[in-house]
Motif scaffolding. Structure first.
Motif: not given
Length: 351
Positions: A159-161, A165-166, A196-197, A202-203
């Protein structure tokens, strides 16, 4: 042979309706004997269509199988499918738009001219406004998440937040939610021990899937409302909660997705949780619901923004009711320096 083929197509269309059909009914609808009906059913089976006979009732039904049977649609159904295929693909799921256009091409090739004219007339007269590019997600990713939700299997994914970040995450998936032009995964985050959502664009799922888990109860038991609440509460710099003096059902249609979340209180009131960029935006959103309200949790500046909006409305009302004296500027002209009229409204916290 032509008569038999046409009869088989009609038999397929009868079997596609919900429920089962008795042999007597099918034979009468086709105008054949029960023996001919049994032969036609066997022909369909030989062609790969799973026609099941129900023991004890002498009925038939079409079950799921490895081949998609031809669909016989009435006029309204055919037009509805064509319009949905033409307007429904928003490009947010990779590959679906192209598949929809292929299906539309096949359908339009066999539409009678009167129906094709109706579909094309609507298409040529329609202009799509407000469409912005949506983040594209993979259909395979959506299916992998949906399968993990169905099987109650823990999901591992990269997951890239935007903030962190990833990274590799692990979660117990609950639901997929299509909200606006984005896809969200609602899941129990096993790393943070909380709900969480996650933005699906991004996944990237990792294999193999994790172990099975016992599903948890989602707060409110409504995934769409949970996503709306999270977005309205976290995505904006200023947030507020107001008590609306009307039931949740009465105001539900006036609160659009992404504006806020309505929380029922009783049959005469509800809470509205919402967020915006500025207090001025909050004031406009709250008053757009068009019902009396009380501020419950307000950021600094919201009362002033509401007072300023009320002052402008009163000034506009006064200018519309009172004609300007002869020789003065008409309503709507810029006020004179130092002029203006103070509103008699108090700076209270009720709207």
């Amino acid at each position: 042979m032509l008569e038999t083929s046409g009869r088989l197509l009609k038999l397929l269309s009868l079997l596609q309706t919900p429920g089962e059909r008795s042999g007597t009914e099918l034979a009468e609808r086709l105008g054949v004997s029960r023996r001919t009906l049994r032969r036609d059913v066997q022909r369909l089976r030989d062609l790969g269509y799973p026609v099941h006979a129900t023991q004890g009732t002498a009925g038939y039904r079409l079950g799921p199988g490895g081949r998609l049977p031809p669909l016989l649609l009435d006029d309204e159904e055919a037009v509805a499918v064509a319009i949905s295929l033409r307007t429904g693909a928003d490009g947010s799921v990779l590959g679906v738009e192209q598949a929809g256009l292929r299906a539309l091409t096949k359908l339009e090739q066999v539409l009678p001219s009167r129906l094709r004219h109706r579909v094309n007339t609507l298409h040529t007269a329609t202009v799509r406004a407000g469409a912005v590019p949506a983040p594209v997600v993979s259909a395979d990713t959506l299916m992998a998440i949906a399968e993990a939700c169905r099987r109650h299997e823990r999901l591992r994914f990269e997951y890239t937040s935007p903030r962190l970040g990833p990274g590799i995450r692990s979660a117990e998936p609950h639901s997929l939610v299509s909200f606006g032009r984005h896809w969200y995964l609602v899941a129990w985050d096993t790393d943070r021990d909380d709900w969480r959502t996650f933005r699906v664009d991004r996944l990237v799922p990792r294999t193999p899937a994790g172990p099975r888990f016992t599903p948890r109860e989602l707060p409110g038991n409504d995934a769409a409302a949970y996503v709306a609440r999270r977005l309205s509460a976290q995505a904006w710099p200023v947030r507020a909660t107001v008590a609306l003096h009307a039931s949740a059902a009465a105001v539900a249609g006036r609160v659009w997705p992404g504006m806020g979340v309505v929380e029922p209180v009783d049959e005469h009131s509800c809470l509205l949780h919402l967020g915006a960029e500025t207090c001025r935006d909050l004031a406009w959103m709250i008053t757009s619901v068009d019902t009396d309200f009380t501020l419950v949790d307000a950021p600094p500046g919201l009362a002033e923004a509401l007072h300023a909006q009320a002052t402008r409305c009163l000034a506009a009302l006064d200018s519309a009711r009172t004609p300007p004296p002869e020789g003065e500027k008409p309503a709507g002209s810029p006020p004179r320096a130092g002029g203006g009229r103070r509103s008699p409204l108090p700076t209270g916290r009720r709207g």
